[in-house]
Design a protein around this motif. Structure first.
Motif, PDB file in Angstrom:
ATOM      1  N   LEU A 135       0.850  -1.189   0.000  1.00 29.63           N
ATOM      2  CA  LEU A 135       0.000   0.000   0.000  1.00 29.63           C
ATOM      3  C   LEU A 135       0.885   1.239   0.000  1.00 29.63           C
ATOM      4  N   PHE A 136       0.751   2.052  -1.049  1.00 29.72           N
ATOM      5  CA  PHE A 136       1.582   3.244  -1.214  1.00 29.72           C
ATOM      6  C   PHE A 136       0.808   4.501  -0.829  1.00 29.72           C
ATOM      7  N   PHE A 137       1.483   5.387  -0.105  1.00 29.86           N
ATOM      8  CA  PHE A 137       0.911   6.663   0.319  1.00 29.86           C
ATOM      9  C   PHE A 137       1.938   7.755   0.046  1.00 29.86           C
ATOM     10  N   GLY A 138       1.472   8.909  -0.402  1.00 38.76           N
ATOM     11  CA  GLY A 138       2.372  10.010  -0.728  1.00 38.76           C
ATOM     12  C   GLY A 138       2.565  10.979   0.410  1.00 38.76           C
ATOM     13  N   LYS A 139       3.417  11.951   0.156  1.00 43.33           N
ATOM     14  CA  LYS A 139       3.705  12.950   1.189  1.00 43.33           C
ATOM     15  C   LYS A 139       2.475  13.809   1.466  1.00 43.33           C
ATOM     16  N   GLU A 140       2.450  14.352   2.668  1.00 40.61           N
ATOM     17  CA  GLU A 140       1.284  15.071   3.158  1.00 40.61           C
ATOM     18  C   GLU A 140       0.891  16.271   2.297  1.00 40.61           C
ATOM     19  N   THR A 141       1.839  16.991   1.743  1.00 35.57           N
ATOM     20  CA  THR A 141       1.507  18.212   1.007  1.00 35.57           C
ATOM     21  C   THR A 141       1.168  17.994  -0.463  1.00 35.57           C
ATOM     22  N   ALA A 142       1.559  16.859  -1.040  1.00 37.71           N
ATOM     23  CA  ALA A 142       1.359  16.690  -2.484  1.00 37.71           C
ATOM     24  C   ALA A 142       0.867  15.313  -2.904  1.00 37.71           C
ATOM     25  N   GLY A 143       0.848  14.364  -2.003  1.00 39.10           N
ATOM     26  CA  GLY A 143       0.442  13.011  -2.375  1.00 39.10           C
ATOM     27  C   GLY A 143       1.525  12.304  -3.175  1.00 39.10           C
ATOM     28  N   LEU A 144       1.113  11.271  -3.895  1.00 41.70           N
ATOM     29  CA  LEU A 144       2.049  10.514  -4.735  1.00 41.70           C
ATOM     30  C   LEU A 144       2.323  11.273  -6.028  1.00 41.70           C
ATOM     31  N   PRO A 145       3.492  11.077  -6.630  1.00 37.98           N
ATOM     32  CA  PRO A 145       3.800  11.761  -7.896  1.00 37.98           C
ATOM     33  C   PRO A 145       2.778  11.398  -8.984  1.00 37.98           C
ATOM     34  N   GLN A 146       2.387  12.367  -9.773  1.00 39.14           N
ATOM     35  CA  GLN A 146       1.380  12.143 -10.816  1.00 39.14           C
ATOM     36  C   GLN A 146       1.817  11.073 -11.815  1.00 39.14           C
ATOM     37  N   TRP A 147       3.096  11.056 -12.184  1.00 36.58           N
ATOM     38  CA  TRP A 147       3.566  10.046 -13.140  1.00 36.58           C
ATOM     39  C   TRP A 147       3.381   8.634 -12.582  1.00 36.58           C
ATOM     40  N   PHE A 148       3.548   8.489 -11.255  1.00 34.47           N
ATOM     41  CA  PHE A 148       3.393   7.192 -10.600  1.00 34.47           C
ATOM     42  C   PHE A 148       1.925   6.773 -10.588  1.00 34.47           C
ATOM     43  N   LEU A 149       1.034   7.727 -10.305  1.00 33.64           N
ATOM     44  CA  LEU A 149      -0.404   7.466 -10.358  1.00 33.64           C
ATOM     45  C   LEU A 149      -0.822   7.070 -11.770  1.00 33.64           C
ATOM     46  N   ASP A 150      -0.340   7.811 -12.768  1.00 35.88           N
ATOM     47  CA  ASP A 150      -0.683   7.527 -14.166  1.00 35.88           C
ATOM     48  C   ASP A 150      -0.199   6.132 -14.579  1.00 35.88           C
ATOM     49  N   GLU A 151       0.994   5.783 -14.152  1.00 38.00           N
ATOM     50  CA  GLU A 151       1.591   4.494 -14.507  1.00 38.00           C
ATOM     51  C   GLU A 151       0.806   3.314 -13.921  1.00 38.00           C
ATOM     52  N   HIS A 152       0.138   3.547 -12.795  1.00 37.26           N
ATOM     53  CA  HIS A 152      -0.604   2.480 -12.110  1.00 37.26           C
ATOM     54  C   HIS A 152      -2.078   2.865 -11.925  1.00 37.26           C
TER      55      HIS A 152
END
Length: 166
Positions: free
Chosen positions: A99-116
């Motif tokens: 389970l992946f979670f991003g940093k508090e101010t920005a979340g996960l990187p958009q490229w990573f979200l797009d890739e998955h």
């Protein structure tokens, strides 16, 4: 048990709360640098993390380092994001998922979200608020994975036992 992966966490108190969730559930904790704080014995002591020794914690320089050391995660991952198209309750989670979670101010990187994209899930919330606190989101999702898998290895009865009083 599920693996909790924090990508560039910024707030030490959140990571401390997440570590406590990992300690009581047996989940492992993976920290992807850069971190917004220092993980040292002094920090652990100052934060009162007396359960830190009960948590399996691994640190990585970045996502590339993580995937080179944990290639099995690529086939069994889920990304938490307030932008995700499906509820966190929709998937059927394997007991050892990541389970992946991003940093508090920005979340996960958009490229990573797009890739998955098909592996992105969200916790439902009102439309006019930004997102749930990181440590709360981790607890919600970790317990959903554990619930779906019948809470492996966790006790289902507390000290009061099975004799409720009328």
């Amino acid at each position: 048990m599920p693996h909790i992966v924090l990508v560039e966490p910024e707030i030490p108190q959140n990571t401390g709360n997440i570590a406590r969730t990992c300690a009581v559930t047996g989940c492992s904790l993976h920290l992807i640098h850069p971190l917004g704080f220092e993980v040292s014995e002094k920090w652990v002591r100052r934060a009162g993390l007396d359960y830190w020794s009960r948590v399996s914690v691994t640190e990585y320089e970045n996502l590339d380092d993580f995937f080179s050391r944990c290639p099995e995660a690529a086939d069994n991952l889920w990304l938490a994001s307030s932008k995700a198209p499906q509820s966190y309750t929709a998937p059927r989670y394997d007991p050892d998922c990541w389970l992946f979670f991003g940093k508090e101010t920005a979340g996960l990187p958009q490229w990573f979200l797009d890739e998955h994209f098909s592996r992105c899930v969200r916790i439902p919330m009102l439309p006019d608020v930004r997102c749930l606190n990181l440590s709360n989101a981790v607890a919600v999702m970790a317990y959903e994975v554990l619930r779906q898998n019948d809470f492996p290895g966790l006790t289902g009865v507390g000290a009061m036992g099975g004799n409720p009083t009328p």
